[in-house]
Design an enzyme around this catalytic site. Structure first.
Site, short mmCIF file in Angstrom:
data_model
loop_
_atom_site.label_atom_id
_atom_site.label_comp_id
_atom_site.label_asym_id
_atom_site.label_seq_id
_atom_site.Cartn_x
_atom_site.Cartn_y
_atom_site.Cartn_z
N GLY A 13 0.78 -1.23 0.00
CA GLY A 13 0.00 0.00 0.00
C GLY A 13 0.81 1.27 0.00
N SER A 132 -3.97 -9.51 -11.90
CA SER A 132 -3.74 -8.74 -13.13
C SER A 132 -4.41 -9.46 -14.29
CB SER A 132 -2.24 -8.62 -13.41
OG SER A 132 -1.99 -8.10 -14.70
N TYR A 145 5.77 -13.39 -13.85
CA TYR A 145 4.70 -12.45 -13.51
C TYR A 145 3.35 -13.02 -13.96
CZ TYR A 145 2.04 -8.11 -13.18
OH TYR A 145 1.09 -7.16 -12.86
N ALA A 146 3.28 -13.48 -15.21
CA ALA A 146 2.02 -14.02 -15.72
C ALA A 146 1.58 -15.26 -14.94
CB ALA A 146 2.16 -14.35 -17.20
N ALA A 147 2.53 -16.15 -14.68
CA ALA A 147 2.20 -17.38 -13.95
C ALA A 147 1.73 -17.08 -12.53
CB ALA A 147 3.41 -18.31 -13.92
N LYS A 149 0.32 -14.33 -11.44
CA LYS A 149 -0.99 -13.68 -11.44
C LYS A 149 -2.10 -14.68 -11.77
CE LYS A 149 0.54 -9.69 -10.23
NZ LYS A 149 0.22 -9.16 -8.88
#
Length: 239
Positions: A13, A132, A145-147, A149
């Site tokens: 945050g 994402s 990153y893709a895996a 998410k």
């Protein structure tokens, strides 16, 4: 929506989407705690998209499970997991890069969820996992990153199913392209930005306020029967 009297923890945050969500809960009356990676709040600058005014700040390295376990106690009503990193320039094809991204983007989600599960159960609380739209498609340059998410979207479903009878509602948000420090590789490249905008039916980038409004809705009583869903907030990018 009024969040007066509610304790909210926003992991990740200190900047970007997480920071926008944290400030939205504060504006709605919440008592908001944020986690970041820098030693103190004064290390963050507003010009970098970091507004910590009115927030309680703690430095917690979420890649370290012991740091999560020993984090400050909060009688949390709402837990927002917005942590995330990416390694560009094919850095995720290096195993050290892969391990770091998976550690922060996936492993820490479960560690943080378990850290606050007792309080969430006691308070019939809400957990929101920020993933994402990259979790729905191939990302040749950033496979970790893709895996991670994609796994975060799956984890949202599994935790929702596993914890619903204990009074915890778990949902997720999958942001599209939002202008933050992490997306500067696209938003500050005119050609990439133009191509991206052409692919978004709404014709604009998302904002942190778009994501914050979705979070406030999902943790409100108006979403009381929504469970285990990850809502794509992407202007139609994934259509």
């Amino acid at each position: 929506m009024d969040y007066s009297g509610k304790d909210i923890v926003v992991v990740g945050g200190s900047s970007g989407i997480g920071n926008g969500i944290a400030q939205a809960y504060r504006a709605a009356g919440g008592n908001v705690h944020v986690w970041g990676t820098r030693s103190q709040a004064s290390d963050y600058k507003k010009e970098d998209g970091c507004d910590l005014e009115g927030l309680h700040y703690n430095c917690v390295d979420v890649s370290d499970s012991n740091a999560i376990a020993n984090s400050p106690d909060v009688d949390v009503d709402i837990l927002i997991l917005s942590q995330g990193i990416v390694k560009y320039k094919r850095g995720e094809y290096d195993l050290d890069g892969w391990d770091k991204v998976i550690s922060v983007n996936l492993d820490s989600l479960m560690h943080c969820a378990m850290r606050f599960k007792a309080a969430l159960t006691k308070n019939s609380g809400n957990l929101i996992i920020i993933s994402s739209v990259a979790g729905y498609r191939a990302q040749m340059g950033t496979p970790a990153y893709a895996a991670s998410k994609s796994a975060a979207i799956s984890l949202t479903k599994s935790l929702a199913q596993g914890w619903a009878r204990e009074g915890i509602r778990v949902n997720g948000i999958a942001p599209g392209m939002v202008a933050t420090k992490m997306t500067k590789v696209t938003t500050e490249d005119p050609k990439r930005l133009e191509a991206t905008l052409r692919s978004i039916p709404a014709g604009r980038l998302g904002t942190v306020d778009d994501m914050a409004d979705a979070a406030l809705f999902l943790t409100s009583d108006k979403a009381r029967y929504i469970c285990g869903q990850t809502i794509s907030v992407d202007g139609g990018l994934t259509l």
